[in-house]
Design a protein around this motif. Sequence first.
Motif, mmCIF file in Angstrom:
data_model
loop_
_atom_site.group_PDB
_atom_site.id
_atom_site.type_symbol
_atom_site.label_atom_id
_atom_site.label_comp_id
_atom_site.label_asym_id
_atom_site.label_seq_id
_atom_site.Cartn_x
_atom_site.Cartn_y
_atom_site.Cartn_z
ATOM 1 N N TRP A 13 0.835 -1.201 0.000
ATOM 2 C CA TRP A 13 0.000 0.000 0.000
ATOM 3 C C TRP A 13 0.869 1.249 0.000
ATOM 4 C CZ3 TRP A 13 -0.611 4.296 3.003
ATOM 5 C CH2 TRP A 13 -1.726 5.087 2.706
ATOM 6 N N LEU A 14 1.906 1.281 0.848
ATOM 7 C CA LEU A 14 2.788 2.446 0.895
ATOM 8 C C LEU A 14 3.495 2.654 -0.448
ATOM 9 C CD1 LEU A 14 4.354 2.050 4.453
ATOM 10 C CD2 LEU A 14 2.951 3.969 3.662
ATOM 11 N N TYR A 61 9.439 2.363 7.475
ATOM 12 C CA TYR A 61 8.974 0.982 7.311
ATOM 13 C C TYR A 61 9.996 0.154 6.531
ATOM 14 C CZ TYR A 61 5.724 -2.856 6.554
ATOM 15 O OH TYR A 61 5.129 -4.094 6.532
ATOM 16 N N ARG A 62 10.476 0.704 5.426
ATOM 17 C CA ARG A 62 11.436 -0.029 4.581
ATOM 18 C C ARG A 62 12.761 -0.241 5.302
ATOM 19 N NH1 ARG A 62 10.910 -3.480 2.575
ATOM 20 N NH2 ARG A 62 9.339 -2.798 1.137
ATOM 21 N N LEU A 63 13.265 0.769 5.979
ATOM 22 C CA LEU A 63 14.535 0.647 6.678
ATOM 23 C C LEU A 63 14.442 -0.321 7.860
ATOM 24 C CD1 LEU A 63 15.751 4.342 6.464
ATOM 25 C CD2 LEU A 63 16.606 2.389 5.149
ATOM 26 N N ARG A 64 13.286 -0.391 8.504
ATOM 27 C CA ARG A 64 13.102 -1.324 9.625
ATOM 28 C C ARG A 64 12.936 -2.760 9.143
ATOM 29 N NH1 ARG A 64 9.389 0.440 14.397
ATOM 30 N NH2 ARG A 64 11.201 0.691 15.702
ATOM 31 N N ARG A 65 12.213 -2.956 8.062
ATOM 32 C CA ARG A 65 11.925 -4.310 7.570
ATOM 33 C C ARG A 65 12.982 -4.820 6.601
ATOM 34 N NH1 ARG A 65 7.281 -6.847 8.797
ATOM 35 N NH2 ARG A 65 7.504 -8.010 6.876
ATOM 36 N N LEU A 90 14.397 6.406 -3.296
ATOM 37 C CA LEU A 90 14.176 6.794 -1.903
ATOM 38 C C LEU A 90 14.724 8.187 -1.623
ATOM 39 C CD1 LEU A 90 12.935 5.589 0.665
ATOM 40 C CD2 LEU A 90 15.174 4.691 1.238
ATOM 41 N N LEU A 91 15.938 8.444 -2.078
ATOM 42 C CA LEU A 91 16.555 9.755 -1.878
ATOM 43 C C LEU A 91 15.832 10.840 -2.684
ATOM 44 C CD1 LEU A 91 18.905 11.234 -0.503
ATOM 45 C CD2 LEU A 91 20.291 10.690 -2.511
ATOM 46 N N GLY A 92 15.538 10.544 -3.939
ATOM 47 C CA GLY A 92 14.892 11.517 -4.813
ATOM 48 C C GLY A 92 13.514 11.933 -4.349
#
Length: 184
Positions: A13-14, A61-65, A90-92
Amino acid sequence: MHHNATLTNTSRWLHWAVAIGILLLLCTGFYMATFEVWSLYDWHKTLGVLLLLLLAARAVYRLRRGWLTPAGRYSRFEQAAARWVHWALLLGVFLLPITGLMYSGAGGFGVPVFGWELIPSNYIEGEPVAYNAALSNFGDQAHEILGWLLAVIVGLHMLGALKHHFLDKDDTLKRMLGRARGQD
């Protein structure tokens, strides 16, 4: 780099919410700049601020998972390219709204969010007066350049998804759509 073999509904979803938001904002930004249609400016800024909040949630969420396990076996070059594109995305997607805030906020144009001024405008006799002209000019130039770069990176990401689906015939695109084998 940590990999997680599962793709949750939250992650999916994100991903799609951010993807649709970025595409809408890129198209709106290019349209406004090309045809000088500034009536969309406030909505562009509002959606940019909201997307920045959504991006923060997605990044946490992405960095944790961790990153997803690839759906197939790929060459080192493909793995490196995928990693580069995902980090660039992610950076952009963070830098684009931040530079927009710099341009508009420091330029005295204000940053409205549904009519509420997150950064107040600074107009005198109908003309914006910059709070910090150098920061605004930097934000303006960076926002335009990053918009084009992000459009290219999004295009590469989409081409990669299509390559996985049609040439590699793996489940990369299917799992992002919730249709991969073993998913509901």
